[in-house]
Enzyme design. Structure first.
Site, PDB file in Angstrom:
ATOM      1  N   GLU A 252     -10.863   1.132  -3.594  1.00  0.00           N
ATOM      2  CA  GLU A 252     -11.263   0.515  -2.279  1.00  0.00           C
ATOM      3  C   GLU A 252     -12.236   2.054  -1.984  1.00  0.00           C
ATOM      4  O   GLU A 252     -11.675   3.169  -1.760  1.00  0.00           O
ATOM      5  CB  GLU A 252      -9.988   0.228  -1.610  1.00  0.00           C
ATOM      6  CG  GLU A 252      -9.879  -0.240  -0.212  1.00  0.00           C
ATOM      7  CD  GLU A 252      -8.671  -0.999   0.573  1.00  0.00           C
ATOM      8  OE1 GLU A 252      -8.030  -0.391  -0.389  1.00  0.00           O
ATOM      9  OE2 GLU A 252      -8.895  -0.588   1.819  1.00  0.00           O
TER      10      GLU A 252
ATOM     11  N   LYS B 137      -1.160  -1.019  -4.404  1.00  0.00           N
ATOM     12  CA  LYS B 137      -2.848  -0.033  -3.440  1.00  0.00           C
ATOM     13  C   LYS B 137      -2.248   1.213  -4.030  1.00  0.00           C
ATOM     14  O   LYS B 137      -0.873   1.508  -2.894  1.00  0.00           O
ATOM     15  CB  LYS B 137      -3.051  -0.658  -2.589  1.00  0.00           C
ATOM     16  CG  LYS B 137      -4.280  -0.182  -1.986  1.00  0.00           C
ATOM     17  CD  LYS B 137      -5.148  -0.321  -0.701  1.00  0.00           C
ATOM     18  CE  LYS B 137      -4.774   0.224   0.189  1.00  0.00           C
ATOM     19  NZ  LYS B 137      -5.494  -0.258   1.532  1.00  0.00           N
TER      20      LYS B 137
ATOM     21  N   ASP C 143     -13.438  -1.150   3.153  1.00  0.00           N
ATOM     22  CA  ASP C 143     -12.020  -1.203   3.518  1.00  0.00           C
ATOM     23  C   ASP C 143     -13.543  -0.724   5.799  1.00  0.00           C
ATOM     24  O   ASP C 143     -13.918  -0.973   5.602  1.00  0.00           O
ATOM     25  CB  ASP C 143     -12.041  -0.069   3.644  1.00  0.00           C
ATOM     26  CG  ASP C 143     -10.831  -0.535   4.828  1.00  0.00           C
ATOM     27  OD1 ASP C 143     -10.752  -0.871   5.555  1.00  0.00           O
ATOM     28  OD2 ASP C 143      -9.241   0.147   4.225  1.00  0.00           O
TER      29      ASP C 143
ATOM     30  N   LYS D  31      -9.465  -6.773   7.522  1.00  0.00           N
ATOM     31  CA  LYS D  31      -8.690  -6.493   8.680  1.00  0.00           C
ATOM     32  C   LYS D  31      -8.765  -6.656  10.675  1.00  0.00           C
ATOM     33  O   LYS D  31     -10.167  -6.569  10.165  1.00  0.00           O
ATOM     34  CB  LYS D  31      -8.712  -5.113   8.707  1.00  0.00           C
ATOM     35  CG  LYS D  31      -7.991  -3.932   8.036  1.00  0.00           C
ATOM     36  CD  LYS D  31      -8.183  -2.468   7.980  1.00  0.00           C
ATOM     37  CE  LYS D  31      -7.118  -1.936   6.911  1.00  0.00           C
ATOM     38  NZ  LYS D  31      -7.123  -0.500   6.558  1.00  0.00           N
TER      39      LYS D  31
ATOM     40  N   SER E 238       0.845  -1.219   0.069  1.00  0.00           N
ATOM     41  CA  SER E 238       0.207  -0.215   0.385  1.00  0.00           C
ATOM     42  C   SER E 238       0.936   1.527   0.410  1.00  0.00           C
ATOM     43  O   SER E 238       1.860   0.972   0.674  1.00  0.00           O
ATOM     44  CB  SER E 238      -0.742   0.378   1.617  1.00  0.00           C
ATOM     45  OG  SER E 238      -1.999   0.999   1.743  1.00  0.00           O
TER      46      SER E 238
ATOM     47  N   GLY F  69      -4.564  -4.184   6.491  1.00  0.00           N
ATOM     48  CA  GLY F  69      -3.897  -3.594   7.495  1.00  0.00           C
ATOM     49  C   GLY F  69      -2.948  -2.138   8.338  1.00  0.00           C
ATOM     50  O   GLY F  69      -4.232  -1.514   7.473  1.00  0.00           O
TER      51      GLY F  69
ATOM     52  N   ASP G  17      -7.026   3.293  -3.325  1.00  0.00           N
ATOM     53  CA  ASP G  17      -7.779   3.073  -2.399  1.00  0.00           C
ATOM     54  C   ASP G  17      -7.847   4.880  -1.739  1.00  0.00           C
ATOM     55  O   ASP G  17      -7.330   5.528  -1.866  1.00  0.00           O
ATOM     56  CB  ASP G  17      -7.062   2.878  -1.102  1.00  0.00           C
ATOM     57  CG  ASP G  17      -7.893   2.798   0.471  1.00  0.00           C
ATOM     58  OD1 ASP G  17      -8.582   3.147   0.219  1.00  0.00           O
ATOM     59  OD2 ASP G  17      -6.963   1.858   1.117  1.00  0.00           O
TER      60      ASP G  17
ATOM     61  N   LYS H 187      -2.675   5.122  -2.890  1.00  0.00           N
ATOM     62  CA  LYS H 187      -3.883   5.292  -2.220  1.00  0.00           C
ATOM     63  C   LYS H 187      -4.217   7.046  -3.229  1.00  0.00           C
ATOM     64  O   LYS H 187      -3.734   7.409  -4.015  1.00  0.00           O
ATOM     65  CB  LYS H 187      -3.172   6.860  -0.900  1.00  0.00           C
ATOM     66  CG  LYS H 187      -2.799   5.548   0.273  1.00  0.00           C
ATOM     67  CD  LYS H 187      -4.039   5.182   1.034  1.00  0.00           C
ATOM     68  CE  LYS H 187      -4.076   3.928   2.106  1.00  0.00           C
ATOM     69  NZ  LYS H 187      -5.346   3.661   2.610  1.00  0.00           N
TER      70      LYS H 187
HETATM   71  O1  OSB Z   1      -7.306   2.618   4.319  1.00  0.00           O
HETATM   72  O2  OSB Z   1      -6.009   0.295   4.715  1.00  0.00           O
HETATM   73  C1  OSB Z   1      -6.160   1.170   4.738  1.00  0.00           C
HETATM   74  C2  OSB Z   1      -3.536   2.341   6.469  1.00  0.00           C
HETATM   75  C3  OSB Z   1      -3.859   3.144   7.696  1.00  0.00           C
HETATM   76  C4  OSB Z   1      -5.580   4.002   7.188  1.00  0.00           C
HETATM   77  C5  OSB Z   1      -5.832   2.609   6.869  1.00  0.00           C
HETATM   78  C6  OSB Z   1      -5.404   2.045   5.175  1.00  0.00           C
HETATM   79  C7  OSB Z   1      -3.479   1.689   5.882  1.00  0.00           C
HETATM   80  C8  OSB Z   1      -3.497   0.816   4.749  1.00  0.00           C
HETATM   81  C9  OSB Z   1      -1.545   0.016   5.437  1.00  0.00           C
HETATM   82  O3  OSB Z   1      -3.452   0.625   3.625  1.00  0.00           O
HETATM   83  C10 OSB Z   1      -2.007  -0.871   4.962  1.00  0.00           C
HETATM   84  C11 OSB Z   1      -0.719  -1.897   5.457  1.00  0.00           C
HETATM   85  O4  OSB Z   1      -0.439  -2.620   6.930  1.00  0.00           O
HETATM   86  O5  OSB Z   1       0.058  -2.714   5.191  1.00  0.00           O
HETATM   87 MG    MG Z   2      -8.744   1.053   3.002  1.00  0.00          MG
END
Ligand code: OSB
Ligand code: MG
Length: 375
Positions: free
Chosen positions: A213, A161, A238, A262, A135, A290, A188, A163
């Site tokens: 996402e 992934k 999520d 999660k 991510s 995660g 995401d 953001k």
């Molecule tokens: O939306 O999945 C999410 C991290 C913090 C808050 C929200 C998210 C995330 C991640 C990190 O995408 C995923 C990871 O643990 O590597």
């Molecule tokens: Mg997410």
């Protein structure tokens, strides 16, 4: 089994590089580690909660309050031999899932150690390695993002992934797709859009994304169903899925085609497995998400992701992606996009208490069962 002491640690770890989403930016984290002692056994769990209420309503401090004042007093000195019984003692506590997950993971660790089994076997895992993706946060410029993608492509990660958020969406995805035509790619949004952004979200249909996402509100499943009907790209939820009941309703409504499972968001491994089982029954793809877990929460993710339904690479990467030195031995590492599932009893990765204490900014021993506040 009886838990006779619970110790909480707020552990501050710096990130190897800052991480930004549409809702929050971080250069260090403050997760709570939960150590639960039952006779000679010591089990560990983790509240992998952000310190600000921008992903969900919980924070490090709300987790501290809820575990200290409600969850720990509810479970101390009470008999249990399965997780259902244990979590029944704090059933009255509504939501606060990150707080609940911290204690629940420690209980699974205790149970697995008592039975001399690795956690993945207790859960019903079948995979000897889990499929690992990354991510990537919102970066200040595209060259930074490209450098990171190059690095993780070279390491062999299997799914990428990115953001996204308003102003950092269609153009970013277009450029990444142009540079990496075959990359297994997804986006995401962390709930940054509304239905008024339909044209932007529809524009993402052009880039062959595996999924988008959580584009819409954190607590929505109705608008997501409207949106899914107007997109070709599958939606994945999520933030909106806090229980197996939520998952069932979202699937019934057509709010998503894929679910990010999660452990923290679902309040623990038991509810996470329930979502897995429901999706397996319905043929709905899932993957393991995660929250930048330290080694303890990450070990729980690895065990969960060994269940048969986790056929898509998830967000559980090697901890070196986030931390210079993890809190467990051996460290959790991915190679060629896979993390081996350990076969030692319990979490399978041993927490190093000396390292944990070195990074602890606050700790508390709780031994009294006590009454709930407010009664
Ligand atoms: O939306 O999945 C999410 C991290 C913090 C808050 C929200 C998210 C995330 C991640 C990190 O995408 C995923 C990871 O643990 O590597
Ligand atoms: Mg997410």
């Amino acid at each position: 089994m009886r838990i006779d002491q619970i110790t909480l640690f707020i552990v501050r770890l710096p990130l190897v590089r800052p991480f930004a989403t549409s809702s929050s930016a971080k250069d260090h984290l403050n997760h709570i580690l939960v150590r639960a002692c039952a006779g000679d056994l010591v089990g560990w769990g983790e509240c992998a909660c952000p310190s600000d209420p921008y992903y969900c309503e919980e924070t490090t401090e709300t987790c501290w309050h809820i575990v200290r004042d409600f969850i720990a007093p509810a479970v101390l000195h009470r008999d249990w031999d399965d997780i259902e019984t244990l979590i029944g003692y704090y059933r009255r506590v509504k939501r606060n899932n990150f707080a609940k997950a911290g204690l629940e993971i420690a209980a699974w660790d205790l149970l697995a150690q008592e039975r001399g089994q690795p956690l993945h076997r207790l859960l019903g895992g079948t995979r000897s390695e889990i499929l690992s993706g990354v991510s990537l946060g919102i970066e200040p410029d595209l060259s930074r993002l490209f450098a990171l993608v190059d690095e993780y492509v070279a390491e062999g990660y299997r799914r990428f992934k990115l953001k996204i958020g308003p102003g950092r969406d269609v153009e970013t995805i277009r450029q990444v797709r142009q540079r990496y035509p075959d990359l297994p790619l997804m986006a995401d949004a962390n709930s940054a859009y509304t239905l008024a952004d339909l044209p932007t979200l529809q524009a993402l249909d052009a880039f062959d994304l595996l999924m988008i996402e959580q584009p819409l509100a954190h607590d929505d499943i109705v608008d997501h169903a409207h949106l899914q009907r107007q997109l070709r790209t599958p939606l994945c939820l999520d933030e909106s899925i806090l229980s197996a009941a939520d998952a069932r309703k979202a699937l019934d409504l057509g709010s998503c085609q894929i679910i990010n499972i999660k452990v923290s968001r679902l309040g623990g491994l038991l509810e996470a497995r329930r979502v897995h089982d429901l999706c397996a029954e319905r043929g709905v793809p899932v993957w393991c998400g995660g929250m930048h877990e330290y080694g303890i929460g990450r070990a729980a993710n690895v065990a969960l992701a060994s269940l048969p339904g986790f056929a898509i690479p998830g967000d559980v990467s090697g901890s070196d992606k986030y931390y210079l030195q993890d809190l467990v031995d051996p460290p959790i590492v991915a190679s060629r996009g896979a993390i081996p599932v350990p076969n030692t009893a319990g979490l399978g990765y041993a927490p190093v208490e000396e390292r944990i204490r070195r990074h602890t900014t606050r700790s508390l021993d709780i031994t009294a069962r006590g009454a709930y506040h407010g009664y």
